[in-house]
Enzyme design. Structure first.
Site, PDB file in Angstrom:
ATOM      1  N   ASP A  58       0.817  -1.132  -0.037  1.00 56.07           N
ATOM      2  CA  ASP A  58      -0.061  -0.067   0.226  1.00 56.07           C
ATOM      3  C   ASP A  58       0.993   1.327  -0.028  1.00 56.07           C
ATOM      4  OD1 ASP A  58      -1.287   2.102   1.039  1.00 56.07           O
ATOM      5  OD2 ASP A  58      -2.984   0.961   1.489  1.00 56.07           O
ATOM      6  N   HIS A  59       1.172   1.791  -1.048  1.00 54.94           N
ATOM      7  CA  HIS A  59       2.256   2.694  -1.226  1.00 54.94           C
ATOM      8  C   HIS A  59       2.140   3.962  -0.511  1.00 54.94           C
ATOM      9  CE1 HIS A  59      -0.139   5.172  -4.020  1.00 54.94           C
ATOM     10  NE2 HIS A  59       0.626   6.284  -3.889  1.00 54.94           N
TER      11      HIS A  59
ATOM     12  N   HIS B 271      -5.506   3.047   1.126  1.00 56.94           N
ATOM     13  CA  HIS B 271      -4.751   4.236   1.389  1.00 56.94           C
ATOM     14  C   HIS B 271      -5.221   5.151   2.764  1.00 56.94           C
ATOM     15  CE1 HIS B 271      -2.944   3.125  -2.143  1.00 56.94           C
ATOM     16  NE2 HIS B 271      -3.458   4.110  -3.026  1.00 56.94           N
TER      17      HIS B 271
HETATM   18  C1  BG6 Z   1      -3.519   4.624  -6.310  1.00 56.75           C
HETATM   19  C2  BG6 Z   1      -4.969   4.939  -6.986  1.00 56.75           C
HETATM   20  O1  BG6 Z   1      -3.532   3.778  -5.583  1.00 56.75           O
HETATM   21  O2  BG6 Z   1      -3.026   5.971  -5.790  1.00 56.75           O
HETATM   22  C3  BG6 Z   1      -4.783   6.150  -7.830  1.00 56.75           C
HETATM   23  O3  BG6 Z   1      -5.200   3.649  -7.751  1.00 56.75           O
HETATM   24  C4  BG6 Z   1      -4.546   7.557  -6.945  1.00 56.75           C
HETATM   25  O4  BG6 Z   1      -6.224   6.342  -8.423  1.00 56.75           O
HETATM   26  C5  BG6 Z   1      -2.957   7.078  -6.422  1.00 56.75           C
HETATM   27  O5  BG6 Z   1      -4.278   8.571  -7.956  1.00 56.75           O
HETATM   28  C6  BG6 Z   1      -2.587   8.327  -5.609  1.00 56.75           C
HETATM   29  O6  BG6 Z   1      -1.237   8.116  -5.219  1.00 56.75           O
HETATM   30  P1  BG6 Z   1      -0.541   9.192  -4.843  1.00 56.75           P
HETATM   31  O7  BG6 Z   1       0.965   8.679  -4.368  1.00 56.75           O
HETATM   32  O8  BG6 Z   1      -0.126  10.178  -6.200  1.00 56.75           O
HETATM   33  O9  BG6 Z   1      -1.167  10.070  -3.757  1.00 56.75           O
END
Ligand code: BG6
Length: 493
Positions: free
Chosen positions: A176-177, A239
């Site tokens: 989960d980044h 997230h």
């Molecule tokens: C991803 C989603 O997991 O996270 C995207 O699938 C979203 O829709 C993205 O734009 C957001 O990541 P970050 O790091 O740009 O906030």
């Protein structure tokens, strides 16, 4: 500890994720010398291309602002090779195994990291073929996987069951980044490393918690994927819930991966399913000036789509610390700005000596412009006793101006290489998180009469949003026009 003798295989090497995240992160780690000296990276995907064509692609994924970086990219390319093959046949995976063995010939062990940058439809076949044909016999195996981890509790369990016979939980790294983001990684330190925060971190002092995710662009080009998932599955179940969990969990016994994840699971289990009455959903229409398209104008989106591109919902936690405190999660595409932040609003101070004095708010800005600031009341300097809202402000780019904040994916890939699971999702955690959202998702999917409220592309979301947050006790105060860091952040969420 980082293992020498490792080969990384990126499956789905010609796809979007590999392009936007995996390769830039691998390169970032490589050029800063965080990867083992002898690292080799094999790309695997269906697209047929030769080595030169592949390297051209890899190069196109990566920005090279200076000559030095360009030279580093040349070096990076020299450790990259490519193999094309189907995702559901043994033979190409045997070839992949041979290619890895070839690299391992001169090594005393053969550690293998499989990074699955793949669409969900080929996830299970690839996992099975890897296990059957490419599992290391003299080294460690690790498999990095990416959401979507199913679409609800049942499909998530099915996916889990399919992985179980082949991979041990300790071999699996579910990304989960958000858990790799600098400010998210700071949450436990802020909470448990500061007595004054720890002491007020409960229902006696905190009135509400808001976690907000805003993006200024729509789903252009991704409509096909997005329409099947919607904003709740795309960012909230994962997230935003991760952020909530880190904000709400009890102090772990240690910073070890299992101690942290035990506490995460425990708090998730204290959250009852989200009730539809505590949810609003929206979908973006055309921008007011007509220049930006409505969600449904995307060719890959069905004309009658009810897919939410915006949602605000409230979760409650049934435990001693949080009972009654609303956790308001808000997420939307095609809004007025880009911002992910946490806003913790404290209770009113005892009335009497003050009239209408604003509440304290602790704001933790995850991105962009990482910062932590506490809105507080102070005496306006001068001869009167007038109060003014001001702030204690930790803005990273001022305070840590000479430090580089790593990309989330760099941090996570490095953790996976080291075998540290702290910032990855455990199987029971995934289960607990789907349990909270699945009934709501089914309700929204099944009830055809529930149609998301339309909001203009580029707006703050559906018009009812402020009334919605106010109904959970959130008090907006513009206290004499207070605004933090006026240049980049309007005060109003
Ligand atoms: C991803 C989603 O997991 O996270 C995207 O699938 C979203 O829709 C993205 O734009 C957001 O990541 P970050 O790091 O740009 O906030």
């Amino acid at each position: 500890e980082l293992k020498e003798n490792t080969t990384i295989v990126v499956l789905g090497a010609s796809g979007d994720l590999a392009k936007k995240k995996t390769f830039p992160a691998l390169f970032g780690l490589f050029r800063n010398k965080f990867l083992p000296q002898d690292i080799k990276i094999i790309g695997y995907a269906r697209t047929k291309m030769d080595h030169a064509e592949y390297l051209k692609r890899v190069r196109s994924y990566i920005k090279t602002p200076t000559k030095e970086v360009e030279e580093q990219l040349d070096q990076f390319c020299s450790i990259c090779t490519y193999l094309s093959g189907q995702y559901d046949q043994d033979e190409p995976f045997q070839k992949l195994d041979e290619a890895i063995r070839d690299i391992e010939k001169s090594r005393k062990e053969g550690n293998r990291v499989f990074y699955m940058a793949l669409p969900p439809s080929v996830f299970i076949p690839v996992s099975e073929h890897l296990k059957r044909n490419c599992y290391p016999d003299k080294g460690i195996a690790r498999i990095i996987i990416e959401k979507p981890f199913g679409k609800d509790l049942d499909s998530s369990r099915k996916l889990q069951k399919a992985l179980e016979p082949d991979w041990k939980e300790e071999e699996i790294f579910r990304i989960d980044h958000y858990l790799g983001k600098e400010m998210v990684k700071n949450l436990l330190i802020l909470r448990f490393g500061n007595e004054f925060l720890g002491a007020t971190w409960n229902r006696n002092h905190i009135d509400s918690v808001q976690i907000t995710f805003k993006e200024p662009f729509g789903t252009e080009g991704r409509g096909g994927y997005f329409d099947e998932f919607g904003i709740i599955r795309d960012v909230m179940q994962n997230h935003l819930l991760q952020v909530l969990t880190l904000l709400a969990m009890e102090r772990p016994i240690s910073f070890s991966a299992e101690d942290i994840r035990d506490e995460k699971v425990r708090v998730l289990r204290g959250i009852p399913k989200i009730e539809p009455k505590n949810v609003i959903i929206g979908q973006y229409g055309k921008s007011l000036d007509g220049t930006k398209p409505a969600y449904k104008e995307d060719d890959t989106v069905p004309k009658d789509s009810r897919c939410p591109t915006f949602c605000a919902m409230v979760a409650f936690i049934k435990n001693e610390r949080w009972d009654g405190v609303p956790f308001i999660l808000k997420a939307g595409k095609a809004l007025n700005e880009q911002k992910t932040e946490i806003r913790i609003q404290f209770k009113d101070v005892t009335s009497g000596i003050f009239k209408d004095i604003p509440r304290n708010e602790l704001v933790i800005r995850i991105q962009p412009n990482e910062s932590v600031y506490l809105k507080m009341n102070s005496k306006l300097p001068g001869l009167s006793m007038q109060t003014v809202v001001t702030e204690l402000d930790l803005t990273y780019r001022r305070r840590f101006s000479d430090l580089k904040i790593p990309e989330a994916y760099e941090s996570l890939i490095l953790d996976a290489m080291k075998g540290d699971h702290s910032n990855f999702v455990r199987d029971d955690e995934l289960d607990a998180s789907w349990r909270i959202f699945s009934p709501l998702l089914h309700y929204l999917d099944d009830k055809k009469e529930i149609v998301p409220m339309e909001y203009p592309y580029g707006s703050r979301g559906p018009a009812v949003l402020d009334d919605f947050t106010a109904s959970y006790g959130y008090k907006f105060s513009d206290a004499g026009g207070y605004s933090w860091n006026t240049a980049s952040t309007p005060n109003k969420l």
